[in-house]
Design a protein around this motif. Structure first.
Motif, PDB file in Angstrom:
ATOM      1  N   LYS A  65       1.801  20.765 -23.290  1.00 49.89           N
ATOM      2  CA  LYS A  65       1.989  21.711 -24.384  1.00 49.89           C
ATOM      3  C   LYS A  65       2.157  23.096 -24.020  1.00 49.89           C
ATOM      4  CE  LYS A  65      -0.246  22.943 -28.500  1.00 49.89           C
ATOM      5  NZ  LYS A  65      -1.049  23.750 -28.191  1.00 49.89           N
ATOM      6  N   ASP A  66       1.110  23.593 -23.290  1.00 50.21           N
ATOM      7  CA  ASP A  66       0.947  24.916 -22.679  1.00 50.21           C
ATOM      8  C   ASP A  66       1.880  25.503 -21.532  1.00 50.21           C
ATOM      9  OD1 ASP A  66      -0.597  25.008 -25.028  1.00 50.21           O
ATOM     10  OD2 ASP A  66      -2.336  25.349 -23.921  1.00 50.21           O
ATOM     11  N   LYS A  67       2.563  24.384 -21.002  1.00 48.14           N
ATOM     12  CA  LYS A  67       3.689  24.641 -19.898  1.00 48.14           C
ATOM     13  C   LYS A  67       2.777  25.183 -18.895  1.00 48.14           C
ATOM     14  CE  LYS A  67       7.837  25.591 -22.952  1.00 48.14           C
ATOM     15  NZ  LYS A  67       7.576  24.537 -23.694  1.00 48.14           N
ATOM     16  N   ILE A  68       1.614  24.689 -18.434  1.00 49.03           N
ATOM     17  CA  ILE A  68       0.667  25.146 -17.274  1.00 49.03           C
ATOM     18  C   ILE A  68       1.316  24.488 -15.925  1.00 49.03           C
ATOM     19  CG2 ILE A  68      -1.578  25.451 -16.394  1.00 49.03           C
ATOM     20  CD1 ILE A  68      -2.299  25.213 -19.600  1.00 49.03           C
ATOM     21  N   LEU A  69       1.449  25.323 -14.933  1.00 46.41           N
ATOM     22  CA  LEU A  69       1.451  24.733 -13.449  1.00 46.41           C
ATOM     23  C   LEU A  69       0.344  23.725 -13.330  1.00 46.41           C
ATOM     24  CD1 LEU A  69       3.491  24.547 -11.129  1.00 46.41           C
ATOM     25  CD2 LEU A  69       2.447  26.529 -10.251  1.00 46.41           C
ATOM     26  N   PHE A  70       0.738  22.681 -12.821  1.00 54.10           N
ATOM     27  CA  PHE A  70      -0.372  21.408 -12.543  1.00 54.10           C
ATOM     28  C   PHE A  70      -0.580  21.428 -11.081  1.00 54.10           C
ATOM     29  CE2 PHE A  70      -1.084  17.011 -11.873  1.00 54.10           C
ATOM     30  CZ  PHE A  70      -1.819  16.587 -12.979  1.00 54.10           C
ATOM     31  N   ALA A  71      -1.514  21.225 -10.499  1.00 54.98           N
ATOM     32  CA  ALA A  71      -2.105  21.152  -8.913  1.00 54.98           C
ATOM     33  C   ALA A  71      -2.913  19.785  -8.820  1.00 54.98           C
ATOM     34  CB  ALA A  71      -2.628  22.093  -8.471  1.00 54.98           C
ATOM     35  N   ALA A  72      -2.655  18.861  -8.186  1.00 61.49           N
ATOM     36  CA  ALA A  72      -3.495  17.763  -8.014  1.00 61.49           C
ATOM     37  C   ALA A  72      -3.865  17.248  -6.855  1.00 61.49           C
ATOM     38  CB  ALA A  72      -3.075  16.512  -8.886  1.00 61.49           C
ATOM     39  N   ALA A  73      -4.966  16.650  -6.397  1.00 59.64           N
ATOM     40  CA  ALA A  73      -5.275  16.252  -5.165  1.00 59.64           C
ATOM     41  C   ALA A  73      -4.465  15.116  -4.526  1.00 59.64           C
ATOM     42  CB  ALA A  73      -7.009  15.879  -5.147  1.00 59.64           C
ATOM     43  N   HIS A  74      -4.034  14.078  -5.490  1.00 55.28           N
ATOM     44  CA  HIS A  74      -3.351  12.958  -4.832  1.00 55.28           C
ATOM     45  C   HIS A  74      -1.909  12.883  -5.260  1.00 55.28           C
ATOM     46  CE1 HIS A  74      -7.173  12.213  -3.012  1.00 55.28           C
ATOM     47  NE2 HIS A  74      -7.739  11.978  -4.139  1.00 55.28           N
ATOM     48  N   VAL A  75      -1.411  13.651  -5.854  1.00 57.81           N
ATOM     49  CA  VAL A  75       0.130  13.629  -6.141  1.00 57.81           C
ATOM     50  C   VAL A  75       0.589  14.145  -4.767  1.00 57.81           C
ATOM     51  CG1 VAL A  75       1.736  14.928  -7.470  1.00 57.81           C
ATOM     52  CG2 VAL A  75      -0.103  14.128  -8.503  1.00 57.81           C
ATOM     53  N   PRO A  76       2.028  13.540  -4.422  1.00 53.23           N
ATOM     54  CA  PRO A  76       2.533  13.711  -3.208  1.00 53.23           C
ATOM     55  C   PRO A  76       2.504  15.263  -2.805  1.00 53.23           C
ATOM     56  CG  PRO A  76       3.724  12.007  -4.289  1.00 53.23           C
ATOM     57  CD  PRO A  76       2.548  12.528  -5.291  1.00 53.23           C
ATOM     58  N   PHE A  77       2.201  15.694  -1.610  1.00 49.47           N
ATOM     59  CA  PHE A  77       2.018  16.916  -1.363  1.00 49.47           C
ATOM     60  C   PHE A  77       3.328  17.694  -1.530  1.00 49.47           C
ATOM     61  CE2 PHE A  77       2.372  20.296   1.811  1.00 49.47           C
ATOM     62  CZ  PHE A  77       1.350  21.079   1.569  1.00 49.47           C
ATOM     63  N   PRO A  78       3.137  19.074  -1.940  1.00 44.28           N
ATOM     64  CA  PRO A  78       2.053  19.961  -2.001  1.00 44.28           C
ATOM     65  C   PRO A  78       1.327  19.580  -3.460  1.00 44.28           C
ATOM     66  CG  PRO A  78       4.012  21.404  -2.925  1.00 44.28           C
ATOM     67  CD  PRO A  78       4.361  19.768  -2.283  1.00 44.28           C
ATOM     68  N   PRO A 111       0.734  -1.388   0.021  1.00 43.29           N
ATOM     69  CA  PRO A 111      -0.153   0.034   0.109  1.00 43.29           C
ATOM     70  C   PRO A 111       0.862   1.245  -0.016  1.00 43.29           C
ATOM     71  CG  PRO A 111      -0.163  -1.369   2.072  1.00 43.29           C
ATOM     72  CD  PRO A 111       0.635  -1.887   1.207  1.00 43.29           C
ATOM     73  N   LEU A 112       0.545   2.110  -0.972  1.00 41.37           N
ATOM     74  CA  LEU A 112       1.091   3.474  -0.928  1.00 41.37           C
ATOM     75  C   LEU A 112       0.578   4.614  -0.358  1.00 41.37           C
ATOM     76  CD1 LEU A 112       3.557   4.732  -2.915  1.00 41.37           C
ATOM     77  CD2 LEU A 112       1.542   5.321  -4.383  1.00 41.37           C
ATOM     78  N   GLU A 113       1.521   5.106   0.590  1.00 43.44           N
ATOM     79  CA  GLU A 113       1.223   6.429   1.421  1.00 43.44           C
ATOM     80  C   GLU A 113       0.765   7.509   0.051  1.00 43.44           C
ATOM     81  OE1 GLU A 113       3.679   7.747   4.234  1.00 43.44           O
ATOM     82  OE2 GLU A 113       2.338   9.346   5.165  1.00 43.44           O
ATOM     83  N   THR A 114      -0.603   7.892   0.369  1.00 40.91           N
ATOM     84  CA  THR A 114      -1.066   8.932  -0.694  1.00 40.91           C
ATOM     85  C   THR A 114      -1.703  10.240  -0.197  1.00 40.91           C
ATOM     86  OG1 THR A 114      -1.698   6.885  -2.066  1.00 40.91           O
ATOM     87  CG2 THR A 114      -2.875   8.974  -2.781  1.00 40.91           C
ATOM     88  N   SER A 115      -1.353  11.316  -0.848  1.00 43.70           N
ATOM     89  CA  SER A 115      -1.576  12.769  -0.361  1.00 43.70           C
ATOM     90  C   SER A 115      -2.960  12.900  -0.631  1.00 43.70           C
ATOM     91  CB  SER A 115      -0.804  13.525  -0.907  1.00 43.70           C
ATOM     92  OG  SER A 115       0.689  13.594  -0.425  1.00 43.70           O
ATOM     93  N   TYR A 116      -3.558  13.734   0.119  1.00 45.59           N
ATOM     94  CA  TYR A 116      -4.870  14.375  -0.101  1.00 45.59           C
ATOM     95  C   TYR A 116      -4.855  15.893  -0.046  1.00 45.59           C
ATOM     96  CZ  TYR A 116      -7.072   9.621   0.199  1.00 45.59           C
ATOM     97  OH  TYR A 116      -7.236   8.328   0.114  1.00 45.59           O
ATOM     98  N   ASN A 117      -4.790  16.563  -1.190  1.00 44.42           N
ATOM     99  CA  ASN A 117      -4.540  18.098  -1.123  1.00 44.42           C
ATOM    100  C   ASN A 117      -5.506  18.757  -1.650  1.00 44.42           C
ATOM    101  OD1 ASN A 117      -1.692  16.952  -0.751  1.00 44.42           O
ATOM    102  ND2 ASN A 117      -1.631  16.941  -2.934  1.00 44.42           N
ATOM    103  N   ALA A 118      -5.796  19.914  -0.928  1.00 45.18           N
ATOM    104  CA  ALA A 118      -6.772  21.141  -1.522  1.00 45.18           C
ATOM    105  C   ALA A 118      -5.996  22.357  -1.817  1.00 45.18           C
ATOM    106  CB  ALA A 118      -7.741  21.045  -0.366  1.00 45.18           C
ATOM    107  N   PHE A 119      -6.431  23.369  -2.209  1.00 45.02           N
ATOM    108  CA  PHE A 119      -5.749  24.583  -2.862  1.00 45.02           C
ATOM    109  C   PHE A 119      -6.612  25.807  -2.386  1.00 45.02           C
ATOM    110  CE2 PHE A 119      -4.423  20.826  -5.199  1.00 45.02           C
ATOM    111  CZ  PHE A 119      -2.861  20.946  -4.985  1.00 45.02           C
ATOM    112  N   LEU A 120      -6.038  26.666  -1.668  1.00 46.29           N
ATOM    113  CA  LEU A 120      -6.712  27.715  -1.405  1.00 46.29           C
ATOM    114  C   LEU A 120      -6.172  29.046  -2.183  1.00 46.29           C
ATOM    115  CD1 LEU A 120      -8.542  29.047   0.996  1.00 46.29           C
ATOM    116  CD2 LEU A 120      -6.473  29.601   2.211  1.00 46.29           C
ATOM    117  N   ILE A 121      -7.031  29.985  -2.498  1.00 45.12           N
ATOM    118  CA  ILE A 121      -6.443  31.107  -3.432  1.00 45.12           C
ATOM    119  C   ILE A 121      -6.869  32.286  -2.841  1.00 45.12           C
ATOM    120  CG2 ILE A 121      -6.695  32.097  -5.873  1.00 45.12           C
ATOM    121  CD1 ILE A 121      -8.252  29.003  -6.290  1.00 45.12           C
TER     122      ILE A 121
END
Ligand SMILES: [Zn+2]
Length: 321
Positions: free
Chosen positions: A285-298, A81-91
Motif C-alpha cells: 500500500k505504501d509502495k515501500i522498497l522491500f528487502a528480505a534475507a531469503h528472497v533470491p539475491f539481492p 530442493p530449491l537453491e535459496t539465498s541468504y542475504n544481509a544488508f549494510l547501510i
C-alpha cells in the motif's frame, strides 16, 4: 593450386586446434562477488550475499501440501530442493556503518558464510562496522557474528530486541525444547548462546525494547511469529523508504502468491502468517522498497496486491554510480 590447398588445410587445422584449446578451459563455476549497491536517499545500501543452500521446501512448508508446493514451483521453472539465498544488508549513513544480520558464519558449511568476503569485495572491512542490528536469533542470521568463538566484527555494538535475546538465552526454555537444530529446538538455543557469548562478555550487546528509532532514520518494528522477538527495520532517508523484513518470507515463489503458507520452524505459525499478511499489505500500500534475507539475491523489490495474494516485482538492475 596444391600449395593453396595445403595452406587452407593448415589454417583450418590451426582453427580447429584453437577451438579445442578453448573448449578445454575448466568451468569457473562461481558467480560474481555477492554484493549489490544502490542509494536510498542520502544513505548507501549494500545487499550482501552470505551464499545459498538447497532447501527441501516442499518438506518444511506448512499450511499447504508437498504436491501443491511442487506444482507452484514448477510454474516458475523451479523445483525442490530449491537453491535459496541468504542475504544481509549494510547501510552507510555517511556517519555510521550499520549491518542488518550477519549470515550463518561456518555453521552450515562452505556454501554459506561468505558475507565477510563479499563485504570486503564490496569495499568495506568487518572492523569498520559500528553497529549490527539483528532481525532474529536463528543461526543463519547471527552465525556470522563470530569465527571460532572470536568476534568477527571487532568494533561493533550488537542491537537486538530484548524479548528475542531473553528467549534464546534462557536455560529454562532450552531445557523444555526437543532435540534438534531447527526452530524452537535445543540446538537453536545452544547455538544462540555460543554465538552471543563473546559479545556479551565484551559488553557489546545492547538490547532494545519495542518499536523505536535506533539510529537517525532507522526504526525497529516488532513482527513476532517466526520467533517471539522477531523485528524488521525501516530505513528512511530523504523521503525514500526501505523495509528490511527479516524472515517474514522464506520462499518467494510460494509465499508472495499465498502468504497463508507457513514454515515448520516458525515459533508460532498462526502469528507468523498474520504478521506476513499485515506487513505485505502495508509495504504494498505504501509502495515501500522491500528487502528480505531469503528472497533470491539481492532480495530487493516491490510488492503489489494481486488476487488473494501479492505480486513480487524485483528491483531494476543498477550498475551503481
Ligand atoms: Zn533465516
Amino acid at each position: 593450386m596444391t600449395k593453396l590447398f595445403a595452406l587452407c588445410r593448415l589454417l583450418a587445422m590451426s582453427l580447429l586446434l584453437q577451438s579445442a584449446a578453448h573448449a578445454a578451459a575448466p568451468f569457473a563455476r562461481s558467480s560474481a562477488p555477492g554484493f549489490y549497491r544502490f542509494m536510498l536517499g542520502g544513505y548507501e545500501i549494500t545487499a550482501l550475499n552470505d551464499g545459498t543452500l538447497e532447501l527441501p521446501v516442499d518438506q518444511f512448508l506448512t499450511n499447504t501440501t508437498p504436491q501443491k508446493v511442487d506444482d507452484v514451483l514448477a510454474e516458475d521453472y523451479l523445483q525442490s530442493p530449491l537453491e535459496t539465498s541468504y542475504n544481509a544488508f549494510l547501510i552507510n549513513t555517511g556517519a555510521k556503518l550499520i549491518l542488518i544480520d550477519t549470515g550463518a558464519g561456518n555453521i552450515f558449511g562452505p556454501r554459506l558464510g561468505r558475507l565477510a568476503a563479499n563485504m570486503k569485495a564490496s569495499g568495506y572491512a568487518p572492523s569498520q562496522v559500528d553497529e549490527i542490528y539483528i532481525t532474529h536469533m536463528h543461526a543463519d542470521h547471527i552465525g556470522g557474528l563470530t569465527t571460532d568463538g572470536d568476534m568477527r566484527f571487532s568494533n561493533a555494538i550488537v542491537r537486538v530486541n530484548r524479548g528475542e535475546l531473553d528467549y534464546w538465552l534462557s536455560e529454562a526454555n532450552m531445557a523444555k525444547a526437543p532435540e534438534g537444530n531447527r526452530g524452537d529446538q535445543k540446538g537453536s538455543y545452544r547455538r544462540a548462546m555460543t554465538i552471543m557469548e563473546p559479545y556479551i562478555r565484551a559488553g557489546r550487546v545492547r538490547p532494545f525494547d519495542g518499536n523505536q528509532e535506533l539510529s537517525p532514520g532507522i526504526h525497529a518494528y516488532q513482527s513476532a511469529g517466526h520467533t517471539p522477538g522477531h523485528v524488521g527495520y525501516m530505513i528512511e532517508s530523504q523521503g525514500s523508504r526501505l523495509m528490511v523484513v527479516g524472515d517474514i518470507v522464506h520462499v518467494a515463489a510460494i509465499q508472495f502468491e499465498d502468504p497463508t503458507v507457513t514454515v515448520s520452524f516458525d515459533s508460532n505459525s498462526p502469528l507468523a502468517e498474520q504478521e506476513r499478511i499485515k506487513e505485505f499489505t502495508r509495504i504494498a500500500k505504501d509502495k515501500i522498497l522491500f528487502a528480505a534475507a531469503h528472497v533470491p539475491f539481492p532480495g530487493l523489490g516491490h510488492l503489489q496486491t494481486d488476487k488473494d495474494g501479492f505480486r513480487w516485482i524485483p528491483l531494476n538492475y543498477s550498475a551503481g554510480k
